[in-house]
Write a protein that holds these residues in place. Structure first.
Motif, short mmCIF file in Angstrom:
data_model
loop_
_atom_site.label_atom_id
_atom_site.label_comp_id
_atom_site.label_asym_id
_atom_site.label_seq_id
_atom_site.Cartn_x
_atom_site.Cartn_y
_atom_site.Cartn_z
N TRP A 66 44.23 35.33 45.35
CA TRP A 66 43.80 36.59 44.75
C TRP A 66 42.30 36.57 44.52
N GLN A 67 41.60 37.64 44.92
CA GLN A 67 40.13 37.63 44.90
C GLN A 67 39.51 38.74 44.07
N VAL A 68 40.33 39.57 43.44
CA VAL A 68 39.76 40.66 42.64
C VAL A 68 40.12 40.44 41.17
N PRO A 69 39.48 41.18 40.25
CA PRO A 69 39.67 40.90 38.83
C PRO A 69 41.13 41.00 38.36
N VAL A 70 41.44 40.20 37.36
CA VAL A 70 42.72 40.24 36.66
C VAL A 70 42.41 40.52 35.20
N LEU A 71 43.01 41.58 34.65
CA LEU A 71 42.77 41.95 33.26
C LEU A 71 44.05 41.81 32.46
#
Length: 612
Positions: free
Chosen positions: A208-213
């Motif tokens: 996974w390469q995009v933000p995790v909130l």
């Protein structure tokens, strides 16, 4: 199981951009596994794009996203799947086209993350997707969540196993799609200390390469992720247009135009009469204007705060006077929806470069799961009405907007490449058609910015009852980039911020628009033209009267008088100044042949213009 890493270098890759910022080049990766004798053992392929997404929480505890290094103000809406979870790729593609037509860059998917085809369409058309788990059910049955409407047992060991497998599946399905730019592993509430590392591990395993909130709210967060920087403080029901600009002090201003609102709206979205007749009986239609506080099936459940239309109806009755008919009521509702939605998106757009920036907003909701009387930007039948076109005006690429609180005019630019000299023409008109203020401001614009360019405090200081304010933005060649008309009362609505609930802020004193019920009848002509280059049909409206033609709507119908849907209009629900001409166009996206355009307005008699 053994992981095998295969490397392939793409020289000078073409970069994927959201639709309004660039192109959407896509690549395809194919993997074939052969047996020792050359036979086919397995085969897989994936489509992907190159882009970089980051997020950070700024000094105000608000999240800001960037795409390919460019700060992104998120403008979008919350998606609702069909009530029976039926997925139709063609319908979804049309919904994406509507979303882009609105000027949005994002759709938020909450829990119902749908089929792979959904992401393929978003990748191809350049729409960003905010995905994540769902609120209000088993996904958030934590011991610290006291808001579940239906009592739900907290998680047991089997629930964690299911959630872990679900996260692994979602991560693998979504990872290659450039349209996906964030995953929310919580919605109203953050996941507990056991679920959080499990989710993070599953995402990491899928590269996974995009933000995790952590969640869509600021209630709290797990230490592994830190604060989400998203607010979820309402409103969800009607508030007046000055709500969004009343940003100080921000601690008590809840959903106003600052920070990142992950789901909020002024609750509008009443369908047009032609749609209402498809799912309401005559007695249901009568209830809309004769019983304004009645609980209604097509609102929400009988345990919800949204089971009736009392809050918005109070605003209509107090601001406009009691409706005299169903048609009069629906006109006032559409005006209210248009005004409220336009102010919300203009407010966030105007405050993009404020001291506390408005970094994003998700409208609750984009669509309805079934025929509904609220929370739609277009209705179940894909008919766009007042709320849609107010939103579309408020989200234009280049735009000028009026601040109801400071009485400033803002120049807005959502692009990455449009800049240079601009002129803004400002004119104020009273209800009789007399011009009380006329001015032209020369200015300049820069990409991805907003700024105040002029104050109208003196021009709007002595309003007798109601005036119209027209703002027209043009480039250095005189091409009109944005045209925008406001109806402004002597005083704005007074908000009781200290009495706010989670779903709205009450009004203690309402603005008075009743003078607009007494407008002289306006005579509007319509001329049909065609543009073969982009397959659109144009309608030129001309106000032949000496007074304003207020809130003129156009509706495309077939030879039987039935709505032609889906379609897009360049503009709709238009207010024309005396002797003014405005040309709009529509593009028919259906397989139905249109025959005529129905025209009506607040003070314009109904008429029909044939297309042939």
């Amino acid at each position: 199981m053994t992981d095998i890493d295969l490397t392939n270098v793409v020289q000078k890759p073409a970069i994927w951009w959201p639709a309004f910022w660039g192109a959407q080049p896509l690549y395809k990766a194919n993997l074939t596994v052969s047996t020792s004798d050359g036979g086919l053992s397995d085969y897989a392929e994936a489509t992907f794009g190159f882009r970089t997404v980051t997020s950070k929480v700024n000094s105000n505890n608000d999240t800001l996203f960037t795409v390919n290094g460019q700060p992104l103000q998120v403008l979008g809406g919350g998606y609702a799947p069909d009530m029976f979870l039926r997925f139709d790729k063609a319908k979804w593609e049309m919904e994406v086209k509507y979303t882009l037509d609105l000027g949005f860059n994002t759709i938020r998917l909450e829990g119902k993350n749908e089929h792979p085809e959904l992401y393929e369409v978003a990748d191809r058309l350049g729409l960003l997707l905010m995905v994540g788990w769902e609120c209000c059910d088993k996904w958030e049955a934590w011991s610290y969540n006291q808001d579940l409407a239906v009592p739900t047992p907290v998680w047991n060991d089997a629930d964690y196993v299911i959630a872990n497998a679900s996260m692994a599946h979602e991560a693998l399905m979504l990872q290659t799609h450039p349209s996906v730019y964030v995953y929310l592993i919580g919605s109203d509430y953050w996941p507990d200390t056991k679920a959080t590392p499990m989710y993070i591990s599953a995402l990491k395993a899928a590269d996974w390469q995009v933000p995790v909130l952590a969640s869509a709210s600021k209630r709290s967060y797990p230490k592994e992720l830190g604060p989400s920087g998203l607010k979820m403080e309402g409103p969800y029901d009607w508030v007046p247009p000055n709500y969004w600009y009343d940003i100080e002090p921000s601690r008590s201003r809840l959903g106003a135009a600052f920070g990142f609102g992950s789901e909020q709206s002024a609750g509008g979205g009443t369908p047009a009469l032609s749609s209402l007749k498809k799912f309401l009986s005559q007695s249901d239609l009568d209830d809309l204007w004769k019983n304004p506080d009645k609980e209604l099936f097509h609102m929400s459940t009988d345990t919800s705060q949204f089971h009736q239309r009392s809050i918005q109806n109070a605003g209509i009755w107090k601001r406009w006077g009691a409706p005299s008919s169903l048609e009069d009521y629906l006109t006032k509702v559409q005006i209210t929806d248009y005004e409220a939605n336009r102010a919300m998106f203009e407010g966030f757009s105007a405050m993009w470069n404020a001291k506390r920036p408005a970094t994003g907003v998700i409208y609750w909701m984009l669509t309805g799961a079934f025929p509904s009387l609220h929370w739609n930007l277009w209705d179940y039948y894909m008919h766009p009405a007042g709320g849609y076109f107010g939103t579309k005006v408020g989200s234009r690429m280049e735009h000028v907007a009026y601040d109801y609180v400071k009485k400033d005019v803002y120049l807005i630019n959502h692009s990455l490449n449009l800049e240079g000299s601009r002129t803004v023409s400002l004119q104020v008109l009273d209800t009789s058609g007399k011009v009380t203020y006329n001015n032209t401001v020369s200015t300049s614009t820069k990409p991805n910015t907003s700024k105040s360019i002029v104050s109208l405090s003196s021009a709007l200081n002595n309003i007798k009852d109601v005036v119209f304010l027209r703002l027209v933005l043009a480039d250095d060649k005189g091409n009109v980039l944005s045209r925008n008309v406001y109806w402004i009362a002597k005083s704005v609505d007074t908000l009781s911020w200290n009495d706010s609930d989670w779903f709205y802020t009450p009004v203690s004193k309402y603005a008075d628009y009743t003078a607009l019920n007494k407008l002289a009848t306006a005579n509007v002509s319509a001329t049909v033209g065609k543009n073969t280059a982009d397959q659109t049909t144009s309608i030129t409206l001309e106000n032949l009267s000496t007074g304003p033609a207020f809130f003129v709507s156009l509706n495309l119908v077939d030879s039987k008088g039935e709505d032609v849907l889906p379609l897009t209009w360049s503009d709709n629900y238009i207010t024309l100044f005396p002797k003014e001409k405005v040309t709009v166009s529509f593009q028919n996206l259906s397989n139905t042949k249109p025959a005529a355009v129905q025209i009506s307005g607040k003070n314009v008699a109904e008429s029909t213009v044939n297309l042939s």
